[in-house]
Motif scaffolding. Sequence first.
Motif, short mmCIF file in Angstrom:
data_model
loop_
_atom_site.label_atom_id
_atom_site.label_comp_id
_atom_site.label_asym_id
_atom_site.label_seq_id
_atom_site.Cartn_x
_atom_site.Cartn_y
_atom_site.Cartn_z
N ILE A 256 0.87 -1.17 0.00
CA ILE A 256 0.00 0.00 0.00
C ILE A 256 0.91 1.22 0.00
O ILE A 256 1.68 1.43 0.93
CB ILE A 256 -0.91 0.02 1.24
CG1 ILE A 256 -1.76 -1.25 1.30
CG2 ILE A 256 -1.80 1.26 1.23
CD1 ILE A 256 -2.53 -1.40 2.60
N ALA A 257 0.85 2.01 -1.06
CA ALA A 257 1.70 3.19 -1.19
C ALA A 257 0.88 4.44 -0.84
O ALA A 257 -0.26 4.59 -1.31
CB ALA A 257 2.23 3.30 -2.61
N LEU A 258 1.47 5.31 -0.02
CA LEU A 258 0.76 6.52 0.41
C LEU A 258 1.64 7.75 0.19
O LEU A 258 2.82 7.75 0.54
CB LEU A 258 0.37 6.42 1.89
CG LEU A 258 -0.46 5.21 2.31
CD1 LEU A 258 0.44 4.13 2.89
CD2 LEU A 258 -1.53 5.60 3.31
N ASP A 259 1.04 8.79 -0.37
CA ASP A 259 1.76 10.04 -0.57
C ASP A 259 0.73 11.14 -0.82
O ASP A 259 -0.40 10.86 -1.26
CB ASP A 259 2.73 9.93 -1.76
CG ASP A 259 3.83 10.98 -1.72
OD1 ASP A 259 4.98 10.62 -1.44
OD2 ASP A 259 3.53 12.17 -1.96
N GLU A 260 1.13 12.39 -0.56
CA GLU A 260 0.23 13.51 -0.79
C GLU A 260 0.41 14.12 -2.18
O GLU A 260 -0.29 15.07 -2.54
CB GLU A 260 0.43 14.59 0.27
CG GLU A 260 1.82 15.20 0.30
CD GLU A 260 1.97 16.25 1.39
OE1 GLU A 260 0.95 16.62 1.99
OE2 GLU A 260 3.11 16.69 1.63
N ASP A 261 1.33 13.58 -2.96
CA ASP A 261 1.61 14.09 -4.30
C ASP A 261 0.86 13.25 -5.34
O ASP A 261 1.17 12.07 -5.53
CB ASP A 261 3.11 14.03 -4.56
CG ASP A 261 3.50 14.56 -5.94
OD1 ASP A 261 2.59 14.97 -6.70
OD2 ASP A 261 4.69 14.56 -6.26
N PRO A 262 -0.12 13.83 -6.03
CA PRO A 262 -0.90 13.07 -7.02
C PRO A 262 -0.03 12.46 -8.12
O PRO A 262 -0.31 11.34 -8.58
CB PRO A 262 -1.86 14.12 -7.60
CG PRO A 262 -1.94 15.19 -6.56
CD PRO A 262 -0.59 15.23 -5.91
N GLU A 263 1.01 13.16 -8.52
CA GLU A 263 1.88 12.65 -9.59
C GLU A 263 2.62 11.40 -9.13
O GLU A 263 2.75 10.43 -9.88
CB GLU A 263 2.88 13.73 -10.00
CG GLU A 263 3.74 13.33 -11.19
CD GLU A 263 4.66 14.44 -11.65
OE1 GLU A 263 5.57 14.15 -12.45
OE2 GLU A 263 4.47 15.60 -11.21
N ALA A 264 3.09 11.41 -7.86
CA ALA A 264 3.79 10.23 -7.33
C ALA A 264 2.85 9.04 -7.24
O ALA A 264 3.24 7.90 -7.54
CB ALA A 264 4.36 10.56 -5.95
N ILE A 265 1.62 9.28 -6.83
CA ILE A 265 0.62 8.21 -6.74
C ILE A 265 0.32 7.65 -8.13
O ILE A 265 0.23 6.43 -8.33
CB ILE A 265 -0.68 8.72 -6.09
CG1 ILE A 265 -0.43 9.02 -4.60
CG2 ILE A 265 -1.81 7.72 -6.26
CD1 ILE A 265 -0.11 7.80 -3.76
N ASP A 266 0.20 8.52 -9.10
CA ASP A 266 -0.11 8.09 -10.46
C ASP A 266 1.00 7.21 -11.03
O ASP A 266 0.74 6.23 -11.74
CB ASP A 266 -0.33 9.32 -11.35
CG ASP A 266 -0.87 8.95 -12.72
OD1 ASP A 266 -1.95 8.33 -12.77
OD2 ASP A 266 -0.21 9.27 -13.72
N LYS A 267 2.25 7.54 -10.71
CA LYS A 267 3.39 6.79 -11.24
C LYS A 267 3.49 5.39 -10.64
O LYS A 267 3.99 4.46 -11.29
CB LYS A 267 4.69 7.55 -10.97
CG LYS A 267 4.89 8.77 -11.85
CD LYS A 267 6.22 9.46 -11.52
CE LYS A 267 6.46 10.67 -12.41
NZ LYS A 267 7.73 11.37 -12.06
#
Length: 231
Positions: free
Chosen positions: A31-42
């Motif tokens: 489960i990957a979590l981050d507040e950056d939409p671009e990082a999540i998309d990648k």
Amino acid sequence: MAKSKVYAVIGLGTFGRKVCEVLSQKGGQVIALDEDPEAIDKIKSTVTAAILLDATDEGAIEKAPLDDVDVGIVAIGDDIEASILVTALLKKRGIPYILARAVSEIHQTVLRQVGANEVVNLEIDEGVRIALRLISPDVLDTIPLSKDYSFAEVQVPRVFFGQTVRNIQLREKFNLNIISIKHIIKDVDDVGNPVSREELILPDADAILTDGDILLVVGNNDSLGDLVKME
């Protein structure tokens, strides 16, 4: 069939992204979590779930689907305050095992105090590794275990050629333990070209050390330095 472990990786910079990729490749549920939409998309096509949230928000962490997580990995780098807060929130959330990334010794100390079970300090670990290799060329590679202790691959000193593991008394004289011996076997192929292959053997007391052998040892860094100074 054993259930695969579930990992939560918070922070998707270079370090966090690579952790996600390797864990997923090895069969882990990530489960990957981050507040950056671009990082999540990648990362979303690589992991089990990719969640956009601010991990420093206690409410968001409480609502996140982390009930089945076995290991929480705080991969946040330069934002020291955020990494400490996220570590504390994961501890409060009841994550069984927390590994956190530190960027300094004081950061490392605080992370342990707020709940990290394990802390990796990439800058210090790599610094120790490089320094040992530069000072001692016969140290082929090292894996730091702590500030003072390491695993190391070491060329067998010339003075040990022809001696047995028992005779060199590595534990008694240097307080080092041999984990294995890498023996280089020279041969020729089917058309007569010289070739060599590696044979990994356990440290039998009667094993004879020869030119080209490599020892995998573990112990204090100062003791490792004393060993490789031998001629």
